[in-house]
Design a protein around this motif. Structure first.
Motif, PDB file in Angstrom:
ATOM      1  N   ASP A  74       0.703  -1.235  -0.014  1.00 47.35           N
ATOM      2  CA  ASP A  74      -0.009   0.084  -0.057  1.00 47.35           C
ATOM      3  C   ASP A  74       0.756   1.269   0.104  1.00 47.35           C
ATOM      4  OD1 ASP A  74      -2.682   0.820  -0.021  1.00 47.35           O
ATOM      5  OD2 ASP A  74      -2.498   1.582   2.152  1.00 47.35           O
ATOM      6  N   ILE A  75       2.221   1.184  -0.337  1.00 48.98           N
ATOM      7  CA  ILE A  75       3.052   2.386  -0.307  1.00 48.98           C
ATOM      8  C   ILE A  75       3.959   2.028  -1.662  1.00 48.98           C
ATOM      9  CG2 ILE A  75       4.986   3.448   0.957  1.00 48.98           C
ATOM     10  CD1 ILE A  75       3.921   2.305   3.525  1.00 48.98           C
ATOM     11  N   GLY A  76       3.680   3.052  -2.516  1.00 47.96           N
ATOM     12  CA  GLY A  76       4.731   2.942  -3.320  1.00 47.96           C
ATOM     13  C   GLY A  76       5.914   3.675  -3.165  1.00 47.96           C
ATOM     14  N   MET A  77       7.062   3.218  -3.813  1.00 46.98           N
ATOM     15  CA  MET A  77       8.452   3.869  -3.472  1.00 46.98           C
ATOM     16  C   MET A  77       9.167   4.312  -4.888  1.00 46.98           C
ATOM     17  SD  MET A  77      10.307   5.106  -0.904  1.00 46.98           S
ATOM     18  CE  MET A  77      11.880   5.961  -1.377  1.00 46.98           C
ATOM     19  N   VAL A  78       9.571   5.395  -5.124  1.00 48.03           N
ATOM     20  CA  VAL A  78      10.335   5.935  -6.166  1.00 48.03           C
ATOM     21  C   VAL A  78      11.540   6.387  -5.893  1.00 48.03           C
ATOM     22  CG1 VAL A  78      10.241   7.400  -8.393  1.00 48.03           C
ATOM     23  CG2 VAL A  78       8.184   6.488  -7.317  1.00 48.03           C
ATOM     24  N   PHE A  79      12.770   5.895  -6.540  1.00 50.74           N
ATOM     25  CA  PHE A  79      14.094   6.190  -6.093  1.00 50.74           C
ATOM     26  C   PHE A  79      14.829   7.056  -7.333  1.00 50.74           C
ATOM     27  CE2 PHE A  79      13.015   2.277  -4.334  1.00 50.74           C
ATOM     28  CZ  PHE A  79      13.402   2.280  -2.729  1.00 50.74           C
ATOM     29  N   GLN A  80      15.663   7.846  -6.777  1.00 51.44           N
ATOM     30  CA  GLN A  80      16.667   8.632  -7.986  1.00 51.44           C
ATOM     31  C   GLN A  80      17.138   7.939  -8.925  1.00 51.44           C
ATOM     32  OE1 GLN A  80      19.473  11.163  -6.049  1.00 51.44           O
ATOM     33  NE2 GLN A  80      20.289  11.896  -7.645  1.00 51.44           N
ATOM     34  N   ASP A  81      17.484   6.743  -8.590  1.00 54.06           N
ATOM     35  CA  ASP A  81      18.429   5.747  -9.433  1.00 54.06           C
ATOM     36  C   ASP A  81      17.577   4.588 -10.188  1.00 54.06           C
ATOM     37  OD1 ASP A  81      18.070   4.505  -7.244  1.00 54.06           O
ATOM     38  OD2 ASP A  81      20.139   3.686  -6.875  1.00 54.06           O
ATOM     39  N   PHE A  82      16.355   4.951 -10.202  1.00 56.39           N
ATOM     40  CA  PHE A  82      15.160   4.141 -10.899  1.00 56.39           C
ATOM     41  C   PHE A  82      14.959   2.590 -10.255  1.00 56.39           C
ATOM     42  CE2 PHE A  82      17.516   6.309 -14.569  1.00 56.39           C
ATOM     43  CZ  PHE A  82      16.786   7.769 -14.190  1.00 56.39           C
ATOM     44  N   ARG A  83      16.248   1.885 -10.122  1.00 52.77           N
ATOM     45  CA  ARG A  83      16.047   0.493  -9.377  1.00 52.77           C
ATOM     46  C   ARG A  83      15.204  -0.468 -10.054  1.00 52.77           C
ATOM     47  NH1 ARG A  83      17.045   1.275  -3.016  1.00 52.77           N
ATOM     48  NH2 ARG A  83      18.538   2.955  -3.081  1.00 52.77           N
ATOM     49  N   LEU A  84      15.261  -0.221 -11.597  1.00 51.91           N
ATOM     50  CA  LEU A  84      14.510  -1.220 -12.451  1.00 51.91           C
ATOM     51  C   LEU A  84      15.438  -2.525 -12.554  1.00 51.91           C
ATOM     52  CD1 LEU A  84      13.613   1.256 -15.394  1.00 51.91           C
ATOM     53  CD2 LEU A  84      12.106   0.409 -13.445  1.00 51.91           C
ATOM     54  N   LEU A  85      14.744  -3.508 -12.745  1.00 50.32           N
ATOM     55  CA  LEU A  85      15.455  -4.681 -13.047  1.00 50.32           C
ATOM     56  C   LEU A  85      16.023  -4.704 -14.405  1.00 50.32           C
ATOM     57  CD1 LEU A  85      12.710  -6.990 -11.349  1.00 50.32           C
ATOM     58  CD2 LEU A  85      14.667  -5.991 -10.092  1.00 50.32           C
ATOM     59  N   PRO A  86      17.330  -4.842 -14.561  1.00 49.57           N
ATOM     60  CA  PRO A  86      17.906  -4.596 -15.928  1.00 49.57           C
ATOM     61  C   PRO A  86      17.614  -5.649 -16.912  1.00 49.57           C
ATOM     62  CG  PRO A  86      19.597  -5.225 -14.247  1.00 49.57           C
ATOM     63  CD  PRO A  86      18.355  -5.197 -13.477  1.00 49.57           C
ATOM     64  N   SER A  87      17.461  -6.811 -16.350  1.00 48.80           N
ATOM     65  CA  SER A  87      17.276  -7.887 -17.578  1.00 48.80           C
ATOM     66  C   SER A  87      15.643  -8.005 -17.987  1.00 48.80           C
ATOM     67  CB  SER A  87      17.495  -9.288 -16.706  1.00 48.80           C
ATOM     68  OG  SER A  87      16.763  -9.568 -15.877  1.00 48.80           O
ATOM     69  N   LYS A  88      14.782  -7.231 -17.422  1.00 46.97           N
ATOM     70  CA  LYS A  88      13.390  -7.198 -17.669  1.00 46.97           C
ATOM     71  C   LYS A  88      12.877  -6.133 -18.655  1.00 46.97           C
ATOM     72  CE  LYS A  88      11.867 -10.340 -13.763  1.00 46.97           C
ATOM     73  NZ  LYS A  88      11.733 -11.339 -14.684  1.00 46.97           N
ATOM     74  N   THR A  89      12.010  -6.159 -19.333  1.00 49.23           N
ATOM     75  CA  THR A  89      11.444  -4.977 -19.969  1.00 49.23           C
ATOM     76  C   THR A  89      10.596  -4.099 -19.309  1.00 49.23           C
ATOM     77  OG1 THR A  89       9.592  -6.087 -20.732  1.00 49.23           O
ATOM     78  CG2 THR A  89      11.318  -6.452 -22.280  1.00 49.23           C
ATOM     79  N   ALA A  90      10.387  -3.005 -19.703  1.00 47.34           N
ATOM     80  CA  ALA A  90       9.503  -2.090 -19.004  1.00 47.34           C
ATOM     81  C   ALA A  90       8.010  -2.642 -18.826  1.00 47.34           C
ATOM     82  CB  ALA A  90       9.120  -0.755 -19.923  1.00 47.34           C
ATOM     83  N   TYR A  91       7.535  -3.473 -19.444  1.00 43.69           N
ATOM     84  CA  TYR A  91       6.306  -4.090 -19.466  1.00 43.69           C
ATOM     85  C   TYR A  91       6.622  -5.068 -18.170  1.00 43.69           C
ATOM     86  CZ  TYR A  91       2.244  -6.845 -20.096  1.00 43.69           C
ATOM     87  OH  TYR A  91       0.995  -7.475 -19.870  1.00 43.69           O
ATOM     88  N   GLN A  92       7.617  -5.810 -18.244  1.00 40.25           N
ATOM     89  CA  GLN A  92       7.903  -7.014 -17.208  1.00 40.25           C
ATOM     90  C   GLN A  92       8.406  -6.555 -15.988  1.00 40.25           C
ATOM     91  OE1 GLN A  92      11.149  -9.030 -19.299  1.00 40.25           O
ATOM     92  NE2 GLN A  92       9.679 -10.555 -20.267  1.00 40.25           N
TER      93      GLN A  92
END
Length: 306
Positions: free
Chosen positions: A81-99
């Motif tokens: 119930d709490i979303g978190m957005v970081f300065q360095d994005f922290r996306l999973l590099p091996s997954k697409t935007a959709y994934q």
């Protein structure tokens, strides 16, 4: 929605608190800017809301719940119930935007039919409906941040925390990210954003909370980034390194005005939160399965009694 009741956080025994005697509340539906020099306590506040760290003294309430009374196995449900957005994005590099967005739904057991509906909706909301198949390195910084926001918001959280979300972006891209966060806020989500982006704060004129050395020195509605207040670091009324000095950062000001009531404090929140997004999501899935197993065991026990 979020309340700190006389909260102090000290990371190591004998060292100065990262936040001290913090009493502040953020109401449902607010958009709040947290400003202050690095090490002033902003990130520590967010980490306590996420229950990544516990206060040394005092109580943190989120959505009316005392976080100290929430057992560890229920923390993943809290973070849902709490979303978190970081300065360095922290996306999973091996997954697409959709994934990347899909992953946040899949680990909590969201039905595939719902996932197939929600993810395209999120991509469209952040303006990336045609880039769902791209990997993070194939996206610009602004586009990566939009994916990160979509991932944080896909569960429709009531609270969205943003830690310097525009820090790595150029001004025009940052403006688009601020508009997106404002849109999310208008949909009813409480947004708390730590930032050094003066133009964003001055343009949006929302509630501004300034911290110095772990203490709130300014809290004003329709505020600007800078202030004439004597205790402000960002306005140049205290040196930028005041939060890291051995003495209390407010001592000099207090001695000048005759109060002389300063106490030692320093921020230790310069230790960044671990990048554990994937592990946290997996922990959430394991906690959910453990809860289901406990419920199944209770049902078996009741059946045996009968």
């Amino acid at each position: 929605m979020i309340r700190f009741d006389n909260v102090t956080k000290t990371y190591m025994r004998g060292q100065h608190p990262a936040v001290e005697n913090l009493d502040i509340e953020f109401s449902r539906g607010e958009f709040v800017f947290l400003v202050g020099a690095s090490g002033s306590g902003k990130s520590t506040m967010m980490r306590m809301v996420l229950k990544e760290v516990a206060p040394t003294r005092g109580t943190v309430y989120v959505a009316g719940r005392d976080l100290s009374r929430i057992p560890s196995w229920r923390v993943p449900a809290l973070r849902r119930d709490i979303g978190m957005v970081f300065q360095d994005f922290r996306l999973l590099p091996s997954k697409t935007a959709y994934q990347n967005i899909e992953f946040a739904l899949a680990v909590i057991g969201t039905p595939r039919k719902v996932v197939r509906r929600l993810v395209p909706e999120m991509l469209e909301m952040v303006g990336l409906e045609d880039k769902g198949k791209r990997l993070p390195h194939e996206l610009s910084g602004g586009e990566q941040q939009r994916v990160a926001i979509a991932r944080a918001y896909v569960n429709r959280p009531t609270i969205l925390l943003a830690d310097e979300p525009t820090g790595n972006l150029d001004p025009s891209t940052a403006e688009g990210i601020l508009e997106l966060l404002s849109e999310i806020n208008e949909r009813g989500t409480t947004v708390v954003m730590a930032t050094h982006d003066q133009s964003a704060v001055d343009r949006m004129r929302r509630r501004v909370v300034e911290m110095v050395g772990g203490k709130v020195v300014r809290d004003e509605q329709d505020g600007r980034y800078e202030t004439e207040g004597a205790l402000s670091v960002i306005s140049g009324n205290l040196p930028d390194d005041s939060a890291h000095r051995e003495e209390h950062p407010l001592d000099d000001v207090e001695s000048r005005d005759g109060s002389g009531a300063g106490q030692d404090v320093s921020a230790r929140e310069d230790e960044p939160a671990s990048d554990v997004l994937e592990e946290e999501l997996i922990d959430e899935r394991e906690a959910r399965l453990a809860q289901e197993e406990d419920a199944f065991s209770e049902d078996e026990d009741e059946e045996g009694l009968r």
